[in-house]
Design a protein around this motif. Structure first.
Motif, short mmCIF file in Angstrom:
data_model
loop_
_atom_site.label_atom_id
_atom_site.label_comp_id
_atom_site.label_asym_id
_atom_site.label_seq_id
_atom_site.Cartn_x
_atom_site.Cartn_y
_atom_site.Cartn_z
N MET A 69 12.42 10.43 11.53
CA MET A 69 12.65 9.88 12.86
C MET A 69 14.11 10.11 13.26
O MET A 69 15.00 9.98 12.44
CB MET A 69 12.37 8.38 12.88
N LEU A 70 14.29 10.43 14.50
CA LEU A 70 15.62 10.51 15.08
C LEU A 70 15.77 9.30 15.98
O LEU A 70 15.05 9.17 16.98
CB LEU A 70 15.79 11.81 15.88
N HIS A 71 16.65 8.39 15.60
CA HIS A 71 16.86 7.17 16.38
C HIS A 71 17.89 7.47 17.46
O HIS A 71 19.07 7.65 17.18
CB HIS A 71 17.32 6.03 15.48
N ILE A 72 17.40 7.51 18.69
CA ILE A 72 18.26 7.82 19.84
C ILE A 72 19.04 6.58 20.24
O ILE A 72 20.24 6.63 20.47
CB ILE A 72 17.41 8.33 21.03
N THR A 73 18.35 5.48 20.36
CA THR A 73 18.93 4.17 20.64
C THR A 73 18.24 3.18 19.72
O THR A 73 17.25 3.53 19.08
CB THR A 73 18.72 3.74 22.12
N PRO A 74 18.70 1.93 19.65
CA PRO A 74 18.01 0.97 18.78
C PRO A 74 16.52 0.81 19.10
O PRO A 74 15.73 0.49 18.23
CB PRO A 74 18.77 -0.33 19.03
N LYS A 75 16.12 1.07 20.33
CA LYS A 75 14.72 0.91 20.73
C LYS A 75 13.99 2.22 20.98
O LYS A 75 12.82 2.21 21.32
CB LYS A 75 14.64 0.04 21.99
N ALA A 76 14.68 3.33 20.84
CA ALA A 76 14.07 4.62 21.14
C ALA A 76 14.29 5.61 20.01
O ALA A 76 15.42 5.84 19.59
CB ALA A 76 14.65 5.19 22.44
N SER A 77 13.20 6.16 19.51
CA SER A 77 13.29 7.19 18.47
C SER A 77 12.19 8.20 18.69
O SER A 77 11.21 7.94 19.38
CB SER A 77 13.19 6.56 17.09
N ILE A 78 12.38 9.38 18.12
CA ILE A 78 11.37 10.43 18.21
C ILE A 78 11.11 10.98 16.81
O ILE A 78 11.96 10.91 15.93
CB ILE A 78 11.79 11.57 19.16
N VAL A 79 9.93 11.54 16.63
CA VAL A 79 9.60 12.20 15.37
C VAL A 79 10.41 13.49 15.32
O VAL A 79 10.39 14.29 16.25
CB VAL A 79 8.09 12.50 15.30
N PHE A 80 11.14 13.67 14.24
CA PHE A 80 12.03 14.82 14.10
C PHE A 80 11.78 15.41 12.72
O PHE A 80 12.01 14.77 11.71
CB PHE A 80 13.49 14.36 14.24
N GLN A 81 11.31 16.64 12.69
CA GLN A 81 10.94 17.27 11.43
C GLN A 81 12.16 17.68 10.61
O GLN A 81 13.15 18.15 11.17
CB GLN A 81 10.08 18.51 11.71
N GLU A 82 12.06 17.51 9.29
CA GLU A 82 13.17 17.89 8.41
C GLU A 82 13.47 19.38 8.53
O GLU A 82 14.63 19.79 8.39
CB GLU A 82 12.87 17.52 6.97
N GLU A 83 12.45 20.19 8.79
CA GLU A 83 12.65 21.63 8.97
C GLU A 83 13.65 21.89 10.10
O GLU A 83 14.49 22.79 10.02
CB GLU A 83 11.32 22.29 9.30
N TRP A 84 13.56 21.11 11.16
CA TRP A 84 14.48 21.27 12.28
C TRP A 84 15.90 20.93 11.86
O TRP A 84 16.85 21.59 12.27
CB TRP A 84 14.07 20.40 13.45
N VAL A 85 16.05 19.90 11.04
CA VAL A 85 17.37 19.52 10.56
C VAL A 85 17.98 20.68 9.78
O VAL A 85 19.15 21.04 10.00
CB VAL A 85 17.30 18.24 9.69
N GLU A 86 17.21 21.26 8.90
CA GLU A 86 17.71 22.39 8.10
C GLU A 86 18.10 23.57 8.98
O GLU A 86 19.13 24.20 8.77
CB GLU A 86 16.67 22.82 7.06
N ARG A 87 17.29 23.86 9.97
CA ARG A 87 17.61 24.99 10.86
C ARG A 87 18.83 24.67 11.73
O ARG A 87 19.68 25.55 11.95
CB ARG A 87 16.40 25.34 11.72
#
Length: 66
Positions: A1-19
């Motif tokens: 998960m990528l926490h954008i704000t304390p109440k907002a997050s999105i699913v964020f793949q680890e593959e994207w982090v590596e890239r």
């Protein structure tokens, strides 16, 4: 998960982090537009549109991710 704000997050793949780690911050916009954004769910796209995360903020989050 990528926490954008304390109440907002999105699913964020680890593959994207590596890239993203391999990219310069100036290249994040293109990668977000071409790779990540199309893969987000409708709900995650809405969260992304309501927030104002900068490429620099995303860069720092990616670098801090363990």
């Amino acid at each position: 998960m990528l926490h954008i704000t304390p109440k907002a997050s999105i699913v964020f793949q680890e593959e994207w982090v590596e890239r993203l780690r391999a990219l310069a911050v100036e290249e994040y916009g293109v990668f977000m537009r071409d790779t990540i954004y199309p893969a987000l769910s409708v709900q995650d796209r809405k969260v992304w549109h309501r927030t104002q995360i900068s490429n620099q903020d995303l860069f720092l989050a990616v670098k801090a991710f363990k």
